[in-house]
Design an enzyme around this catalytic site. Sequence first.
Site, PDB file in Angstrom:
ATOM      1  N   CYS A   1      -5.418  -9.441   2.966  1.00  0.00           N
ATOM      2  CA  CYS A   1      -6.524  -8.633   3.496  1.00  0.00           C
ATOM      3  C   CYS A   1      -7.750  -9.420   3.941  1.00  0.00           C
ATOM      4  CB  CYS A   1      -6.912  -7.573   2.472  1.00  0.00           C
ATOM      5  SG  CYS A   1      -5.615  -6.341   2.271  1.00  0.00           S
TER       6      CYS A   1
ATOM      7  N   GLY B   1     -13.947 -20.922  -6.888  1.00  0.00           N
ATOM      8  CA  GLY B   1     -12.544 -21.333  -6.909  1.00  0.00           C
ATOM      9  C   GLY B   1     -12.152 -22.073  -5.652  1.00  0.00           C
TER      10      GLY B   1
ATOM     11  N   LEU C   1     -17.805 -13.180  -8.440  1.00  0.00           N
ATOM     12  CA  LEU C   1     -18.742 -14.316  -8.469  1.00  0.00           C
ATOM     13  C   LEU C   1     -18.057 -15.568  -9.011  1.00  0.00           C
ATOM     14  CD1 LEU C   1     -22.152 -12.869  -9.748  1.00  0.00           C
ATOM     15  CD2 LEU C   1     -21.496 -13.425  -7.417  1.00  0.00           C
TER      16      LEU C   1
ATOM     17  N   PHE D   1      -8.591   1.224  -0.596  1.00  0.00           N
ATOM     18  CA  PHE D   1      -9.392   0.182  -1.258  1.00  0.00           C
ATOM     19  C   PHE D   1      -8.696  -0.395  -2.493  1.00  0.00           C
ATOM     20  CE2 PHE D   1     -12.378   2.913   1.027  1.00  0.00           C
ATOM     21  CZ  PHE D   1     -13.068   1.971   1.775  1.00  0.00           C
TER      22      PHE D   1
ATOM     23  N   VAL E   1       0.831  -1.207   0.000  1.00  0.00           N
ATOM     24  CA  VAL E   1       0.000   0.000   0.000  1.00  0.00           C
ATOM     25  C   VAL E   1       0.868   1.259   0.000  1.00  0.00           C
ATOM     26  CG1 VAL E   1      -1.615   1.359   1.407  1.00  0.00           C
ATOM     27  CG2 VAL E   1      -2.030  -1.060   1.019  1.00  0.00           C
TER      28      VAL E   1
ATOM     29  N   LYS F   1      14.512  -3.479   1.474  1.00  0.00           N
ATOM     30  CA  LYS F   1      13.596  -2.701   0.637  1.00  0.00           C
ATOM     31  C   LYS F   1      14.166  -1.327   0.334  1.00  0.00           C
ATOM     32  CE  LYS F   1       9.230  -4.847   1.892  1.00  0.00           C
ATOM     33  NZ  LYS F   1       7.906  -4.723   2.475  1.00  0.00           N
TER      34      LYS F   1
END
Length: 437
Positions: free
Chosen positions: A261, A254, A251, A150, A11, A35
Amino acid sequence: MKISVIGTGYVGLVVGTCFAESGNDVICVDNDERKLKMLKKGESPIYEPGLTDLLKKNIADKRIVFTDSLEKAVKGSEIIFLALPTPQSEDGSADLQHVLAVAKQIGKMMNGYKVIVNKSTVPVGTADRVREITARATTIDFDVVSNPEFLKEGAAVNDFMKPDRIVIGTRSPRALAMMQDLYAPFIRTGNPLIIMDERSSELTKYAANSFLATKVTFMNEIANLCEKVGADVDMVRKGMGTDVRIGQQFLFAGIGYGGSCFPKDVAALLNTSKSYGHKLDILEAVEEVNKMQKQIIVEKLKKHFNDKVKGLTVTLWGLSFKPNTDDIREAPALTIIAALHKAGVNIRAYDPAAMEEMKRKIGNTIKYCENNYDALKGSDALLLLTEWNDFRRPDFDRMKTLMKQPVIFDGRNIYDPKLMAERGFVYYGIGRTGSNK
Ligand code: NAD
């Protein structure tokens, strides 16, 4: 504007880079040396389409810098985003140690009014806790805002640049004005910036993720029922999804949802609810059903081989929890690898981006292969776990020559059962007619 982002992961790095791209001066902080080293060279430590180019461009334009110094970031910015991990604790609650520790340090380092923004997914009441902890360490004025993120991994840059909506939780007019100013370039197309109180904002993020996890899980249950009654879940999906009240997305049946998350956010919402003496029955069932769904492909494999799987060689195509990312956190692949190892199965695997991450997590307990065909050599069965585009149109004849047995367990329903039978494969899907069960 001068902003800083604390935590430069999936994020934080996207948020920082996109804010730099819209003309802000951004200081990104991380405490992971590996990093930082990569980022300073303009290399992205994560695989995210479109990110590296944007990163290089903004580093060259000197709009984004990377440091391990929180102090430099706090002193050099007006808005401080916390994009820190909030992993699942043993009791299911979100672990806030990183967020609260940084909040305390920020309090000690402040040199003027700051807006501290919770970008991490945090339980209801966290803005109040951050405010209390920071206030104990300073006499300088500041505000705490909830601004949940989001974005979707795999499409993160586009999602951040063109969000469906931006949620801002604050009761401070001063902080709100600054947030509106910062986000103005991102909502030019008319998508809403929704303003609410901190608690509603914090709950919005959990409600959204839990709803999506429920949608996926509902469809998985329908797929399992399809196998019993002789219906095809792909047809049912099309028939349902065209109803605008239901929508086409999320929808697809699987092998269960994973990722950094959904599992932790469902668990954290259940924990929050419990701590208020409230029960969320639907969500409890979602968590249970999803755990079972992650095992379903291994059960199909065992059934096919009459429980004689010890010593077999199985190929995994895809390790990441979804395509276009190297993220393997809570990926179904992890559960499936553990179950296969327990059953004495040898594993050959290929993933276009996630093999390094998997190696970091489980070492060389599986064989990492050069490409998807290499992974099939001498294999008794293929388990397709992630629907990368790379796997959608393979050379089926070549596959058959490489495999010991032409058996496919398609955990993402990307192949047509009828065509697979015509091509000479024993094919198992999830809730499909014409496939084995
Ligand atoms: P991540 O683990 O990829 O990134 C977190 C970063 O913070 C890491 O680079 C870590 O080294 C760094 N860090 C940890 N402690 C630090 C400290 N004290 N100082 C500086 N850096 C520190 O996590 P993520 O996936 O980016 O998620 C961050 C938050 O955003 C979580 O709350 C998550 O739930 C939420 N979120 C994630 C996504 C997603 O798709 N990954 C989407 C929306 C929201």
